[in-house]
Design a protein around this motif. Structure first.
Motif, PDB file in Angstrom:
ATOM      1  N   LEU A  91       3.882 -15.976 -16.208  1.00 45.65           N
ATOM      2  CA  LEU A  91       4.541 -16.077 -17.516  1.00 45.65           C
ATOM      3  C   LEU A  91       3.512 -16.289 -18.617  1.00 45.65           C
ATOM      4  O   LEU A  91       3.585 -15.659 -19.675  1.00 45.65           O
ATOM      5  N   LYS A  92       2.543 -17.135 -18.356  1.00 42.62           N
ATOM      6  CA  LYS A  92       1.495 -17.403 -19.345  1.00 42.62           C
ATOM      7  C   LYS A  92       0.704 -16.130 -19.640  1.00 42.62           C
ATOM      8  O   LYS A  92       0.387 -15.837 -20.797  1.00 42.62           O
ATOM      9  N   ALA A  93       0.403 -15.352 -18.594  1.00 42.00           N
ATOM     10  CA  ALA A  93      -0.370 -14.112 -18.765  1.00 42.00           C
ATOM     11  C   ALA A  93       0.419 -13.058 -19.537  1.00 42.00           C
ATOM     12  O   ALA A  93      -0.155 -12.279 -20.304  1.00 42.00           O
ATOM     13  N   GLU A  94       1.728 -13.018 -19.359  1.00 43.38           N
ATOM     14  CA  GLU A  94       2.560 -12.004 -19.997  1.00 43.38           C
ATOM     15  C   GLU A  94       3.217 -12.492 -21.284  1.00 43.38           C
ATOM     16  O   GLU A  94       3.975 -11.751 -21.908  1.00 43.38           O
ATOM     17  N   GLU A  95       2.936 -13.718 -21.667  1.00 46.01           N
ATOM     18  CA  GLU A  95       3.601 -14.347 -22.802  1.00 46.01           C
ATOM     19  C   GLU A  95       3.550 -13.498 -24.069  1.00 46.01           C
ATOM     20  O   GLU A  95       4.547 -13.355 -24.771  1.00 46.01           O
ATOM     21  N   VAL A  96       2.403 -12.904 -24.354  1.00 43.82           N
ATOM     22  CA  VAL A  96       2.263 -12.114 -25.596  1.00 43.82           C
ATOM     23  C   VAL A  96       3.064 -10.817 -25.549  1.00 43.82           C
ATOM     24  O   VAL A  96       3.377 -10.247 -26.589  1.00 43.82           O
ATOM     25  N   LEU A  97       3.421 -10.358 -24.363  1.00 41.36           N
ATOM     26  CA  LEU A  97       4.147  -9.109 -24.213  1.00 41.36           C
ATOM     27  C   LEU A  97       5.668  -9.283 -24.231  1.00 41.36           C
ATOM     28  O   LEU A  97       6.399  -8.293 -24.311  1.00 41.36           O
ATOM     29  N   LEU A  98       6.127 -10.536 -24.120  1.00 40.68           N
ATOM     30  CA  LEU A  98       7.559 -10.798 -23.972  1.00 40.68           C
ATOM     31  C   LEU A  98       8.197 -11.156 -25.317  1.00 40.68           C
ATOM     32  O   LEU A  98       7.575 -11.786 -26.167  1.00 40.68           O
ATOM     33  N   THR A  99       9.460 -10.780 -25.425  1.00 37.01           N
ATOM     34  CA  THR A  99      10.224 -11.230 -26.588  1.00 37.01           C
ATOM     35  C   THR A  99      10.547 -12.700 -26.382  1.00 37.01           C
ATOM     36  O   THR A  99      10.447 -13.228 -25.268  1.00 37.01           O
TER      37      THR A  99
END
Length: 177
Positions: free
Chosen positions: A69-77
């Motif tokens: 989640l931390k790694a993908e945080e910038v990609l998620l709404t």
């Protein structure tokens, strides 16, 4: 003088009439001598390690979800992040509940330990009772318990009698050389 003698005699009679014989045993020492107790402890330890491994795996999976989640945080709404974060929180709660159901009070570990150890403890308590009756003891203390015994005279130690009653005394030959 006669009154003092009668009073003294009455005191001695009262003291000897109400004197109680006591002894103590070390139940932990006795239990450690019993193969059944060692077997029960080994089984409990094996179960505990298995449960600890399961819980550790569950923790690692949830931690991996957090890292992801931390790694993908910038990609998620914001909604997607909140949804995944809520899922992680739910998983953490599941792990904690599972851990509590295993190692908490009245958990599986506690119940299994009670199931395996209680029959062995009952054997010891029954042997203590027999020894107490055979030796006319009114009180028997457990040296290994919470009762703090500052001093104990070995003459009052009935541990060996209990071991003998349980058939756990080893023949000890004394070398007189």
């Amino acid at each position: 003088m006669k009154k003092i003698s009668l009073l003294f005699f009455g005191l001695i009679l009262t003291t000897t009439t109400f004197a109680q014989k006591f002894g103590y045993v070390d139940t932990q020492y006795i239990l450690e001598k019993m193969p059944e107790y060692k077997d029960a402890q080994a089984e409990i330890e094996k179960l505990a390690k298995g449960w600890e491994g399961e819980i550790q795996d569950m923790y690692q999976k949830v931690e991996a979800m957090e890292v992801e989640l931390k790694a993908e945080e910038v990609l998620l709404t914001k909604e997607m992040w909140e949804e995944r974060n809520a899922e992680i929180e739910r998983k953490w709660n599941e792990v904690k509940e599972y851990q509590q159901s295993i190692f908490g009070f009245d958990g599986l570990y506690f119940l299994k330990k009670k199931e395996l150890v209680k029959p062995v403890q009952d054997q010891v308590f029954e042997a203590v009772e027999r020894v107490a009756k055979n030796n006319r003891l009114q009180i028997v203390f457990d040296k290994s318990g919470d009762l703090v015994m500052i001093y104990t005279d070995p003459i009052h130690d009935y541990t060996d009698f209990v071991l003998e009653d349980l058939g756990l005394v080893e023949n000890q030959s004394v070398d007189n050389n």
